[in-house]
Scaffold this motif. Structure first.
Motif, short mmCIF file in Angstrom:
data_model
loop_
_atom_site.label_atom_id
_atom_site.label_comp_id
_atom_site.label_asym_id
_atom_site.label_seq_id
_atom_site.Cartn_x
_atom_site.Cartn_y
_atom_site.Cartn_z
N UNK A 178 0.85 -1.19 0.00
CA UNK A 178 0.00 0.00 0.00
C UNK A 178 0.88 1.24 0.00
N UNK A 179 0.31 2.33 -0.46
CA UNK A 179 1.01 3.60 -0.53
C UNK A 179 0.75 4.36 0.76
N UNK A 180 1.81 4.85 1.35
CA UNK A 180 1.70 5.63 2.58
C UNK A 180 0.74 6.80 2.37
N UNK A 181 -0.17 6.96 3.31
CA UNK A 181 -1.14 8.04 3.20
C UNK A 181 -2.30 7.72 2.28
N UNK A 182 -2.32 6.50 1.73
CA UNK A 182 -3.40 6.09 0.84
C UNK A 182 -4.65 5.75 1.61
N UNK A 183 -5.67 5.33 0.89
CA UNK A 183 -6.95 5.02 1.49
C UNK A 183 -7.00 3.66 2.18
N UNK A 184 -6.09 2.76 1.84
CA UNK A 184 -6.13 1.40 2.37
C UNK A 184 -5.77 1.39 3.86
N UNK A 185 -6.74 1.02 4.69
CA UNK A 185 -6.52 0.94 6.13
C UNK A 185 -6.44 -0.50 6.61
N UNK A 186 -6.78 -1.43 5.74
CA UNK A 186 -6.70 -2.85 6.08
C UNK A 186 -6.45 -3.63 4.80
N UNK A 187 -6.14 -4.90 4.96
CA UNK A 187 -5.95 -5.76 3.80
C UNK A 187 -6.82 -7.00 3.96
#
Length: 129
Positions: free
Chosen positions: A72-81
């Motif tokens: 994931x990209x730092x500061x991106x929208x992904x908070x979980x996988x």
């Protein structure tokens, strides 16, 4: 002139390429680290498709790790996988979540798994937050 969010757009449009680049960087860094520790008898296998819930298999002696990589990209929208439950069928299965900034340098690693030869510790994705 480039618009301000061009890099972010690039990450979205080319997310699969970004993940392959980071995977190759990880493999190279892992093998280089082992080399520096004089560990040269390592096997590395790459899954052609994700039917078994893992992307890589690394082994050294009796230790075999089935690894599911997440990027994931730092500061991106992904908070979980999300994780494939098939990974639980593999001894020593683990998840390595690699966080990178926009320039793809390694920022942090989140690892979820058990000791070698222990049953996989993969649980539903809510525990990976």
């Amino acid at each position: 002139m480039m618009k301000a969010n061009a890099v972010s757009d690039q990450h979205y449009v080319h997310s699969e390429l970004r993940e392959r680049i980071v995977e190759h960087m990880f493999v190279g860094e892992a093998l280089r680290t082992l080399w520096r520790r004089n560990i040269t008898d390592v096997a590395l296998l790459r899954s052609q498709f994700d039917a078994g819930g893992y992307d890589l298999v690394m082994s050294h002696g009796a230790i075999v790790r089935h690894i599911q990589l997440k990027v994931s990209v730092e500061g991106g929208k992904r908070a979980s996988v999300t994780a494939s439950l098939k990974l639980m069928e593999k001894p020593s299965g683990c998840i390595l979540w690699i966080v990178v900034p926009e320039d793809l340098e390694f920022r942090s690693f989140l690892w979820y798994g058990n000791e070698p030869a222990e049953p996989s510790a993969v649980k539903p994705p809510s525990l990976l937050r």
